[in-house]
Design a protein around this motif. Structure first.
Motif, PDB file in Angstrom:
ATOM      1  N   GLY A 176       0.797  -1.212   0.000  1.00 26.53           N
ATOM      2  CA  GLY A 176       0.000   0.000   0.000  1.00 26.53           C
ATOM      3  C   GLY A 176       0.834   1.268   0.000  1.00 26.53           C
ATOM      4  N   ASP A 216      -1.895  -2.769  -3.049  1.00 27.70           N
ATOM      5  CA  ASP A 216      -2.297  -3.998  -2.346  1.00 27.70           C
ATOM      6  C   ASP A 216      -2.788  -5.068  -3.315  1.00 27.70           C
ATOM      7  N   ALA A 217      -2.099  -5.182  -4.440  1.00 26.01           N
ATOM      8  CA  ALA A 217      -2.418  -6.228  -5.418  1.00 26.01           C
ATOM      9  C   ALA A 217      -1.660  -7.496  -5.049  1.00 26.01           C
ATOM     10  N   GLU A 224      -4.562 -10.328  -7.902  1.00 28.86           N
ATOM     11  CA  GLU A 224      -5.796 -10.428  -7.108  1.00 28.86           C
ATOM     12  C   GLU A 224      -5.961  -9.166  -6.292  1.00 28.86           C
ATOM     13  N   LYS A 225      -7.168  -8.647  -6.304  1.00 30.16           N
ATOM     14  CA  LYS A 225      -7.498  -7.449  -5.531  1.00 30.16           C
ATOM     15  C   LYS A 225      -8.839  -7.666  -4.859  1.00 30.16           C
ATOM     16  N   ASP A 226      -8.835  -7.599  -3.532  1.00 29.98           N
ATOM     17  CA  ASP A 226     -10.061  -7.828  -2.751  1.00 29.98           C
ATOM     18  C   ASP A 226     -10.682  -9.178  -3.088  1.00 29.98           C
ATOM     19  N   GLY A 227      -9.810 -10.179  -3.284  1.00 32.88           N
ATOM     20  CA  GLY A 227     -10.272 -11.534  -3.520  1.00 32.88           C
ATOM     21  C   GLY A 227     -10.698 -11.836  -4.938  1.00 32.88           C
ATOM     22  N   VAL A 228     -10.576 -10.848  -5.828  1.00 33.72           N
ATOM     23  CA  VAL A 228     -10.998 -11.033  -7.217  1.00 33.72           C
ATOM     24  C   VAL A 228      -9.770 -11.004  -8.129  1.00 33.72           C
ATOM     25  N   THR A 229      -9.646 -11.990  -9.009  1.00 30.87           N
ATOM     26  CA  THR A 229      -8.543 -12.018  -9.963  1.00 30.87           C
ATOM     27  C   THR A 229      -8.837 -11.055 -11.107  1.00 30.87           C
ATOM     28  N   GLN A 230      -7.854 -10.226 -11.418  1.00 29.71           N
ATOM     29  CA  GLN A 230      -8.015  -9.247 -12.491  1.00 29.71           C
ATOM     30  C   GLN A 230      -6.864  -9.380 -13.485  1.00 29.71           C
TER      31      GLN A 230
END
Length: 390
Positions: free
Chosen positions: A35, A123-124, A142-148
């Motif tokens: 961060g 925070d990735a 992953e960001k906030d539990g979602v893969t991008q």
């Protein structure tokens, strides 16, 4: 998501590259595994070459640097209890260095990017560059539990020694060169005025010491220590006593001491990988090379990498030529190895090595004496210290 350039790492090199791209109208996204608060809490180097300052100005973030930075026209080498000043300004025809903390430069770059609306994804988790050996490079995380996933034209790996970029390179495609030094630097930051208006590099029988600063009221001091030492073994009082012992009496007597607010031990290494380009991914800064801090080259080498890369990217997008991108690795490594040589030579000159012996010690003393009494030798040191041309 799609952009033209994905920059992995939001340290000063990633932010500087991103700002130069933004200024040129080239879309870019920065991704970092930590961060913003963590990035701004890191204590790093503070001596900037003129080339680095020029690049910061080119990015449009040099206003505070010029207002609060401390221009230095020289530095002192101390040995045998005496000062020997290296006059950078005189020896290099008017060049100097600027003392300005890396944390402050990073803050300036972050604030400018935020004002310009530039995208930084903090925070990735599990950042992975892929596809750079073909025509479809991309970065997943992953960001906030979602893969991008971000698709792009190029990837710039500005994520440091432990980052994901170099780790993604196939083992057989990269060669590593490394030297580990048999000691470390114990460093402190304290809100006390510097003992001298310029940096002091001290060679002493008890070991090397460096007196530096971040401002006129904040000092950064180091002493050579054993790799077996722990920070907990060094109280502030012990540090100040040891530092005084390694300085000439006229400096030790006027030194202002106080409580430290940061204390750490850093191992020293020289590290280079070749090449610095892998298809459509480019390594920048500590991702590709580490130098001992003795020569003040770490951040400055990252800046010169940024210079070579931005020139290549601008040529690619504005002139439809890849000549400069194709030359990136060779051009960057040519300057890197010269800085590695200089940092190694400064480290060898100023530190006490456990296996030096009487003969080696006499050679070191003769080298110091020659360096400080030969204008030609002093000029060579000064030219390297202020930074070789890009």
């Amino acid at each position: 998501m799609r952009t033209k350039v994905v920059i992995i790492g939001s340290g000063p090199s990633g932010l500087l590259l991103g700002q130069l791209l933004t200024n040129a109208g080239i879309d870019n996204v920065i991704v970092d595994r930590v961060g913003k608060e963590h990035i701004l809490s890191r204590v790093r180097a503070g001596v900037l070459e003129e080339g680095t300052v020029g690049l910061v100005d080119r990015a449009g973030v040099g206003e505070r640097l010029h207002r609060e930075g401390l221009p230095h026209d020289g530095f002192s080498l101390t040995f045998d209890g005496r000062d020997h000043r290296i006059d950078l300004f005189d020896l290099t025809g008017g060049k100097r260095v600027m003392v300005y903390g890396q944390t402050e430069l990073t803050r300036d770059l972050i604030e400018r990017r935020e004002r310009d609306g530039g995208v930084v994804i903090y925070d990735a988790v599990n950042v992975v560059p892929s596809g750079f050996d073909g025509d479809h490079p991309h970065v997943t995380f992953e960001k906030d539990g979602v893969t991008q996933r971000i698709d792009c034209d190029f990837i710039a790996g500005c994520d440091g020694f432990h980052g994901a970029s170099r780790k993604a390179v196939p083992e057989g495609a990269i060669k590593t060169f490394e030297k580990i030094y048999p000691f470390g630097w114990l460093g402190i930051l304290a809100d006390v005025p510097p003992v001298n208006h310029e940096l002091i590099y001290a060679n002493h029988p008890r070991g090397f010491a460096l007196c530096s600063m971040r401002s006129e009221t904040r000092s950064r001091y180091y002493v050579q220590c054993s790799l077996d030492d722990k920070v907990e073994m060094w109280s502030d009082d012990r540090f100040w006593d040891e530092l005084r012992r390694r300085l000439p009496a006229h400096h030790a007597e006027v030194m202002v001491t106080g409580p430290s607010f940061e204390k750490s031990i850093a191992p020293l290494r020289s590290f280079v990988v070749e090449p610095m380009r892998f298809g459509r991914m480019f390594l920048v800064g500590d991702a590709a090379h580490i130098v001992p801090p003795t020569g003040a080259k770490g951040l400055n080498l990252a800046a010169s990498d940024v210079y070579y890369l931005i020139e290549g990217l601008l040529e690619h997008y504005q002139e439809k030529s890849d000549a400069a991108l194709d030359a990136y690795s060779a051009r960057a490594l040519s300057r890197v190895w010269k800085a590695v040589r200089f940092s190694w030579s400064m480290t060898t000159l100023l530190h006490r090595f456990p296996d030096t012996g009487d003969f080696g010690q006499k050679i070191q003393e003769a080298e110091l004496d020659y360096l400080t009494h030969s204008r030609a030798a002093s000029t060579a040191m000064a030219e390297n210290y202020v930074g070789l041309p890009y």
